[in-house]
Design a protein around this motif. Structure first.
Motif, PDB file in Angstrom:
ATOM      1  N   GLN A 144       7.569  -7.537  -2.052  1.00  0.00           N
ATOM      2  CA  GLN A 144       6.794  -6.330  -2.413  1.00  0.00           C
ATOM      3  C   GLN A 144       7.734  -5.180  -2.772  1.00  0.00           C
ATOM      4  OE1 GLN A 144       5.217  -3.921   0.722  1.00  0.00           O
ATOM      5  NE2 GLN A 144       3.260  -3.621  -0.321  1.00  0.00           N
ATOM      6  N   TYR A 186      -4.737   7.570   1.280  1.00  0.00           N
ATOM      7  CA  TYR A 186      -4.139   7.242   2.584  1.00  0.00           C
ATOM      8  C   TYR A 186      -5.020   7.720   3.747  1.00  0.00           C
ATOM      9  CZ  TYR A 186       0.147   6.042   0.014  1.00  0.00           C
ATOM     10  OH  TYR A 186       1.071   5.470  -0.829  1.00  0.00           O
ATOM     11  N   TYR A 238       0.023  -3.617  -5.350  1.00  0.00           N
ATOM     12  CA  TYR A 238       0.580  -2.377  -4.801  1.00  0.00           C
ATOM     13  C   TYR A 238       1.322  -1.546  -5.847  1.00  0.00           C
ATOM     14  CZ  TYR A 238      -0.957  -3.604  -0.126  1.00  0.00           C
ATOM     15  OH  TYR A 238      -1.745  -3.889   0.966  1.00  0.00           O
ATOM     16  N   TYR A 293      -8.469  -0.180  -1.486  1.00  0.00           N
ATOM     17  CA  TYR A 293      -7.117  -0.347  -0.925  1.00  0.00           C
ATOM     18  C   TYR A 293      -7.191  -0.792   0.544  1.00  0.00           C
ATOM     19  CZ  TYR A 293      -2.740   1.578   1.092  1.00  0.00           C
ATOM     20  OH  TYR A 293      -1.572   1.775   1.786  1.00  0.00           O
ATOM     21  N   GLN A 339       7.243  -8.625   2.570  1.00  0.00           N
ATOM     22  CA  GLN A 339       7.699  -7.228   2.520  1.00  0.00           C
ATOM     23  C   GLN A 339       8.862  -7.089   1.532  1.00  0.00           C
ATOM     24  OE1 GLN A 339       6.520  -4.559   3.972  1.00  0.00           O
ATOM     25  NE2 GLN A 339       8.178  -3.147   4.417  1.00  0.00           N
ATOM     26  N   TRP A 387      -3.313  -9.395   3.856  1.00  0.00           N
ATOM     27  CA  TRP A 387      -2.202  -9.619   4.794  1.00  0.00           C
ATOM     28  C   TRP A 387      -2.516 -10.684   5.841  1.00  0.00           C
ATOM     29  CZ3 TRP A 387       2.712  -7.211   4.287  1.00  0.00           C
ATOM     30  CH2 TRP A 387       2.801  -6.324   3.220  1.00  0.00           C
ATOM     31  N   PHE A 432       0.997   2.450  -4.918  1.00  0.00           N
ATOM     32  CA  PHE A 432       2.075   3.317  -4.412  1.00  0.00           C
ATOM     33  C   PHE A 432       2.732   4.147  -5.526  1.00  0.00           C
ATOM     34  CE2 PHE A 432       2.637   0.002  -0.772  1.00  0.00           C
ATOM     35  CZ  PHE A 432       1.574   0.563  -0.070  1.00  0.00           C
ATOM     36  N   ALA A 451      -5.999  -4.560   2.097  1.00  0.00           N
ATOM     37  CA  ALA A 451      -5.062  -4.767   3.213  1.00  0.00           C
ATOM     38  C   ALA A 451      -5.687  -5.673   4.275  1.00  0.00           C
ATOM     39  CB  ALA A 451      -4.662  -3.425   3.817  1.00  0.00           C
TER      40      ALA A 451
END
Ligand SMILES: C[C@H](NC(=O)[C@@H](N)CCCCN)C(=O)O
Length: 247
Positions: free
Chosen positions: A151, A64, A31, A120, A148, A128, A35, A124
């Motif tokens: 990260q 996104y 990430y 991406y 979380q 996850w 991000f 995910a």
């Protein structure tokens, strides 16, 4: 360990399997290349590709938007196929390709951004859910909370680095930094693959094999429960209801 025993639950965090820490490492190093990249990319699109601020902004939203549309479908496909580690490795490699195109090649940024958007979303869908295969269900909130936290700690620290690199050396070296970070994520994924194979974990099973193995585990649990309840009735002990799949 039981739900009524919160101290026992917290202490069991220490027994999270090594695979879970690999998942956490992948989460941080992957990430970091998405991000902070998106946070800093608008000016990059304007300066390298001569895009107007409006177009640069639109490009920035593409990853996104793609995730918003594709994630349910890709999640369904990963659920149907299993083999999460292969999906994971493929998505990290595709993200490396996207950053390499941005760093070394002069094609319209929509091409690498589309690749990144798909990769991406696959990441995910494959990364996850692995948590749920690695820890007992009573600890899922703790395990996801820790993921979380790790990260965001990684992102907080790396954001400082990305800012420093951008201010001192510019976008090309920032892209190299993202590629190095993704290569660390790829190494962690390779380690996860090897560890999962050695331990006979379910992470890279096909869905049908995984289903059979989970059924076996559940039937063993049911039979151990009936044995336990007989023992409970006799000696008033409590049964152990853990669901750990990989140790
Ligand atoms: C599924 C994953 N979610 C996260 O990484 C969250 N911790 C933060 C979400 C921030 C907005 N994308 C993801 O977004 O891919």
């Amino acid at each position: 360990m039981t739900l009524e025993d919160p101290v026992g639950l917290v202490l069991n965090v220490r027994h999270f399997p090594p695979s879970l820490y690999c998942v956490y490492a992948i989460c941080v190093f992957y990430y970091v290349a998405v991000f902070p990249f998106i946070a800093a990319a608008q000016l990059f699109f304007e300066s390298k590709y001569n895009l107007s601020p409006q177009w640069a902004n639109a490009c920035n939203s593409l990853v996104y938007f793609m995730s918003a549309i594709l994630s349910p479908l890709l999640g369904y496909i990963v659920d149907r196929t299993g083999r999460n580690i292969y999906w994971l490795i493929g998505s990290i490699m595709a993200t490396i390709l996207a950053h390499a195109l941005l760093a070394f090649v002069f094609i319209h940024p929509i091409v690498p951004l589309v690749i990144m958007g798909i990769a991406y979303s696959i990441l995910a869908a494959s990364l996850w859910p692995m948590v749920a295969f690695l820890v007992p269900k009573q600890l899922l909130g703790t395990a996801y909370g820790l993921m979380q936290a790790i990260q965001n700690l990684g992102l907080a620290v790396m954001n400082i680095f990305t800012g420093l690199i951008l201010d001192s050396y510019g976008y090309f070296l920032l892209e190299i930094f993202f590629i190095v970070s993704l290569e660390i994520a790829l190494l962690a994924a390779a380690f996860l693959y090897i560890w999962n194979s050695i331990k006979g974990g379910v992470l890279n099973d096909s869905t049908s094999v995984r289903g059979k193995r989970l059924e076996e585990i559940q039937s063993k649990r049911v039979s151990s429960r009936s044995v336990n309840s007989t023992i409970n009735a006799l000696v008033s002990t409590t049964s152990d209801d853990d669901q750990t799949i990989e140790t």
